[in-house]
Motif scaffolding. Structure first.
Motif, PDB file in Angstrom:
ATOM      1  N   LEU A   7       0.816  -1.204   0.000  1.00 22.92           N
ATOM      2  CA  LEU A   7       0.000   0.000   0.000  1.00 22.92           C
ATOM      3  C   LEU A   7       0.854   1.259   0.000  1.00 22.92           C
ATOM      4  O   LEU A   7       0.532   2.247  -0.662  1.00 22.92           O
ATOM      5  N   LEU A   8       1.949   1.228   0.771  1.00 19.64           N
ATOM      6  CA  LEU A   8       2.832   2.380   0.897  1.00 19.64           C
ATOM      7  C   LEU A   8       4.263   1.947   0.596  1.00 19.64           C
ATOM      8  O   LEU A   8       5.081   1.802   1.497  1.00 19.64           O
ATOM      9  N   PRO A   9       4.578   1.698  -0.668  1.00 18.38           N
ATOM     10  CA  PRO A   9       5.914   1.207  -1.002  1.00 18.38           C
ATOM     11  C   PRO A   9       6.988   2.196  -0.615  1.00 18.38           C
ATOM     12  O   PRO A   9       6.836   3.412  -0.764  1.00 18.38           O
ATOM     13  N   SER A  10       8.093   1.673  -0.091  1.00 18.88           N
ATOM     14  CA  SER A  10       9.212   2.520   0.290  1.00 18.88           C
ATOM     15  C   SER A  10       9.940   2.983  -0.957  1.00 18.88           C
ATOM     16  O   SER A  10       9.887   2.346  -2.009  1.00 18.88           O
ATOM     17  N   SER A  11      10.592   4.102  -0.852  1.00 16.47           N
ATOM     18  CA  SER A  11      11.393   4.598  -1.967  1.00 16.47           C
ATOM     19  C   SER A  11      12.662   5.227  -1.420  1.00 16.47           C
ATOM     20  O   SER A  11      12.718   5.672  -0.271  1.00 16.47           O
ATOM     21  N   CYS A  12      13.690   5.280  -2.251  1.00 15.31           N
ATOM     22  CA  CYS A  12      14.974   5.843  -1.850  1.00 15.31           C
ATOM     23  C   CYS A  12      14.833   7.347  -1.647  1.00 15.31           C
ATOM     24  O   CYS A  12      14.322   8.058  -2.527  1.00 15.31           O
ATOM     25  N   ALA A  13      15.298   7.840  -0.508  1.00 18.27           N
ATOM     26  CA  ALA A  13      15.220   9.269  -0.217  1.00 18.27           C
ATOM     27  C   ALA A  13      16.188  10.078  -1.060  1.00 18.27           C
ATOM     28  O   ALA A  13      16.072  11.293  -1.149  1.00 18.27           O
ATOM     29  N   GLY A  14      17.141   9.392  -1.699  1.00 18.90           N
ATOM     30  CA  GLY A  14      18.106  10.101  -2.517  1.00 18.90           C
ATOM     31  C   GLY A  14      17.678  10.294  -3.950  1.00 18.90           C
ATOM     32  O   GLY A  14      17.874  11.361  -4.530  1.00 18.90           O
ATOM     33  N   CYS A  15      17.065   9.260  -4.547  1.00 15.24           N
ATOM     34  CA  CYS A  15      16.716   9.330  -5.971  1.00 15.24           C
ATOM     35  C   CYS A  15      15.266   9.013  -6.263  1.00 15.24           C
ATOM     36  O   CYS A  15      14.806   9.167  -7.398  1.00 15.24           O
ATOM     37  N   GLY A  16      14.515   8.541  -5.267  1.00 13.87           N
ATOM     38  CA  GLY A  16      13.107   8.238  -5.464  1.00 13.87           C
ATOM     39  C   GLY A  16      12.824   6.849  -5.991  1.00 13.87           C
ATOM     40  O   GLY A  16      11.662   6.472  -6.159  1.00 13.87           O
ATOM     41  N   ARG A  17      13.867   6.063  -6.256  1.00 12.82           N
ATOM     42  CA  ARG A  17      13.670   4.705  -6.770  1.00 12.82           C
ATOM     43  C   ARG A  17      12.952   3.853  -5.737  1.00 12.82           C
ATOM     44  O   ARG A  17      13.280   3.877  -4.549  1.00 12.82           O
ATOM     45  N   ARG A  18      11.966   3.078  -6.175  1.00 13.57           N
ATOM     46  CA  ARG A  18      11.231   2.245  -5.242  1.00 13.57           C
ATOM     47  C   ARG A  18      12.130   1.158  -4.683  1.00 13.57           C
ATOM     48  O   ARG A  18      12.996   0.617  -5.366  1.00 13.57           O
ATOM     49  N   GLY A  19      11.923   0.846  -3.409  1.00  9.48           N
ATOM     50  CA  GLY A  19      12.718  -0.181  -2.747  1.00  9.48           C
ATOM     51  C   GLY A  19      13.113   0.268  -1.360  1.00  9.48           C
ATOM     52  O   GLY A  19      12.270   0.677  -0.566  1.00  9.48           O
ATOM     53  N   ALA A  20      14.382   0.215  -1.063  1.00  8.52           N
ATOM     54  CA  ALA A  20      14.879   0.565   0.261  1.00  8.52           C
ATOM     55  C   ALA A  20      14.858   2.075   0.468  1.00  8.52           C
ATOM     56  O   ALA A  20      14.777   2.858  -0.488  1.00  8.52           O
ATOM     57  N   ALA A  24      21.313   1.183  -3.220  1.00  5.11           N
ATOM     58  CA  ALA A  24      22.751   0.918  -3.286  1.00  5.11           C
ATOM     59  C   ALA A  24      23.485   1.980  -4.070  1.00  5.11           C
ATOM     60  O   ALA A  24      24.599   2.388  -3.720  1.00  5.11           O
ATOM     61  N   ALA A  25      22.864   2.487  -5.149  1.00  5.66           N
ATOM     62  CA  ALA A  25      23.529   3.504  -5.975  1.00  5.66           C
ATOM     63  C   ALA A  25      23.753   4.787  -5.181  1.00  5.66           C
ATOM     64  O   ALA A  25      24.819   5.403  -5.260  1.00  5.66           O
ATOM     65  N   CYS A  26      22.751   5.211  -4.419  1.00  3.66           N
ATOM     66  CA  CYS A  26      22.899   6.435  -3.622  1.00  3.66           C
ATOM     67  C   CYS A  26      23.855   6.210  -2.446  1.00  3.66           C
ATOM     68  O   CYS A  26      24.611   7.103  -2.077  1.00  3.66           O
ATOM     69  N   LEU A  27      23.810   5.019  -1.879  1.00  2.95           N
ATOM     70  CA  LEU A  27      24.717   4.706  -0.784  1.00  2.95           C
ATOM     71  C   LEU A  27      26.163   4.799  -1.245  1.00  2.95           C
ATOM     72  O   LEU A  27      27.048   5.193  -0.482  1.00  2.95           O
ATOM     73  N   ALA A  49      31.250  12.263   2.358  1.00  2.77           N
ATOM     74  CA  ALA A  49      30.773  12.515   0.994  1.00  2.77           C
ATOM     75  C   ALA A  49      30.793  14.011   0.731  1.00  2.77           C
ATOM     76  O   ALA A  49      30.769  14.823   1.658  1.00  2.77           O
ATOM     77  N   ALA A  50      30.831  14.362  -0.548  1.00  5.51           N
ATOM     78  CA  ALA A  50      30.658  15.760  -0.935  1.00  5.51           C
ATOM     79  C   ALA A  50      29.168  16.097  -0.891  1.00  5.51           C
ATOM     80  O   ALA A  50      28.309  15.243  -1.170  1.00  5.51           O
ATOM     81  N   TYR A  51      28.861  17.332  -0.558  1.00  5.00           N
ATOM     82  CA  TYR A  51      27.476  17.762  -0.387  1.00  5.00           C
ATOM     83  C   TYR A  51      26.868  18.138  -1.739  1.00  5.00           C
ATOM     84  O   TYR A  51      26.660  19.309  -2.058  1.00  5.00           O
ATOM     85  N   HIS A  52      26.616  17.138  -2.539  1.00  5.67           N
ATOM     86  CA  HIS A  52      25.895  17.338  -3.794  1.00  5.67           C
ATOM     87  C   HIS A  52      25.329  15.999  -4.232  1.00  5.67           C
ATOM     88  O   HIS A  52      25.690  14.938  -3.710  1.00  5.67           O
ATOM     89  N   GLY A  53      24.439  16.048  -5.210  1.00  2.00           N
ATOM     90  CA  GLY A  53      23.861  14.822  -5.741  1.00  2.00           C
ATOM     91  C   GLY A  53      23.102  14.019  -4.699  1.00  2.00           C
ATOM     92  O   GLY A  53      22.471  14.581  -3.799  1.00  2.00           O
ATOM     93  N   ALA A  69      14.327   7.020   9.111  1.00  2.00           N
ATOM     94  CA  ALA A  69      14.931   5.697   8.947  1.00  2.00           C
ATOM     95  C   ALA A  69      16.375   5.790   8.465  1.00  2.00           C
ATOM     96  O   ALA A  69      17.159   4.850   8.652  1.00  2.00           O
ATOM     97  N   LEU A  70      16.745   6.923   7.876  1.00  2.00           N
ATOM     98  CA  LEU A  70      18.116   7.086   7.399  1.00  2.00           C
ATOM     99  C   LEU A  70      19.128   7.160   8.537  1.00  2.00           C
ATOM    100  O   LEU A  70      20.325   7.014   8.300  1.00  2.00           O
ATOM    101  N   SER A  71      18.664   7.378   9.757  1.00  2.00           N
ATOM    102  CA  SER A  71      19.611   7.452  10.882  1.00  2.00           C
ATOM    103  C   SER A  71      20.393   6.151  11.014  1.00  2.00           C
ATOM    104  O   SER A  71      21.589   6.172  11.354  1.00  2.00           O
ATOM    105  N   ALA A  72      19.751   5.017  10.733  1.00  2.00           N
ATOM    106  CA  ALA A  72      20.454   3.738  10.826  1.00  2.00           C
ATOM    107  C   ALA A  72      21.542   3.633   9.756  1.00  2.00           C
ATOM    108  O   ALA A  72      22.644   3.138  10.022  1.00  2.00           O
ATOM    109  N   TRP A  73      21.234   4.095   8.543  1.00  2.00           N
ATOM    110  CA  TRP A  73      22.234   4.083   7.469  1.00  2.00           C
ATOM    111  C   TRP A  73      23.416   4.989   7.818  1.00  2.00           C
ATOM    112  O   TRP A  73      24.575   4.593   7.694  1.00  2.00           O
TER     113      TRP A  73
END
Length: 201
Positions: A7-20, A24-27, A49-53, A69-73
């Motif tokens: 119902l509420l699929p998770s998406s990447c906070a960095g790029c919006g890709r559905r999933g975690a 992995a690409a943003c990580l 990391a550099a502060y961009h992208g 949830a990103l606090s764990a990452w």
């Protein structure tokens, strides 16, 4: 996968890709600690990391858009970096937020990251006195004046390698003010670790 995931699929906070919450690409935009030259800070400053992208988007999502949830990452990344910046035992001192900003964010965001670093002690001994304004848009000099004399120490970290933890190094004004406040209280800061840096790498 649960019904809630459908119902509420998770998406990447960095790029919006559905999933975690973080794909992995943003990580991959984060890496091992990299030394950054920040005049006036004193102890070595390390950034992940550099502060961009994607790295910038992840920090902003965590800090301003409620992606807690990103606090764990972030905690896992900081934990992996600590061995490179000093010897155990480590104590993390989170850079403080303004009270009003922390209230809007549902708590101090860097304290949340520090508590996710399972191999280090956490000493939230810094706080900002009234009068500190949002630093967005301020010049380097204005950022220094904004914090001058307004970082307070309200405790003492346990013995060990004391590491100041911040989200973004921009001018270095926050890190420098925190290090000075700790020094005045008789506490040595051995290193500064920031998730990202807007300074040249």
């Amino acid at each position: 996968m649960t019904a809630l995931d459908l119902l509420l699929p998770s998406s990447c906070a960095g790029c919006g890709r559905r999933g975690a919450t973080c794909c992995a690409a943003c990580l991959d935009s984060f890496g091992p600690p990299n030394a950054v030259k920040v005049p006036g800070v004193g102890p070595p400053v390390w950034t992940l990391a550099a502060y961009h992208g994607p790295a910038r988007e992840l920090v902003l999502a965590f800090k301003e858009r409620g992606a807690r949830a990103l606090s764990a990452w972030f905690g896992a990344m900081v934990a992996a970096a600590l061995a490179s910046v000093g010897s155990a035992p480590w104590t993390l001192v989170p850079a403080p937020s303004r009270v009003s900003a922390a209230r809007v964010r549902g708590g101090d965001h860097m304290l949340r990251v520090a508590r996710a670093v399972e191999i280090a002690a956490v000493a939230p001994v810094l706080r900002l006195a009234p009068g500190v304004v949002d630093s967005v848009g301020l010049s380097a000099g204005a950022r220094r004046r904004n914090l001058e004399g307004r970082v307070e120490v309200c405790g003492r970290p346990p013995p060990g390698t004391t590491v100041l933890l911040d989200d973004v190094i921009t001018t270095g004004a926050t890190a420098a003010a925190c290090v000075r406040a700790l020094r005045r209280a008789g506490v040595r800061t051995h290193a500064v670790v920031a998730l990202t840096s807007a300074r040249p790498q």
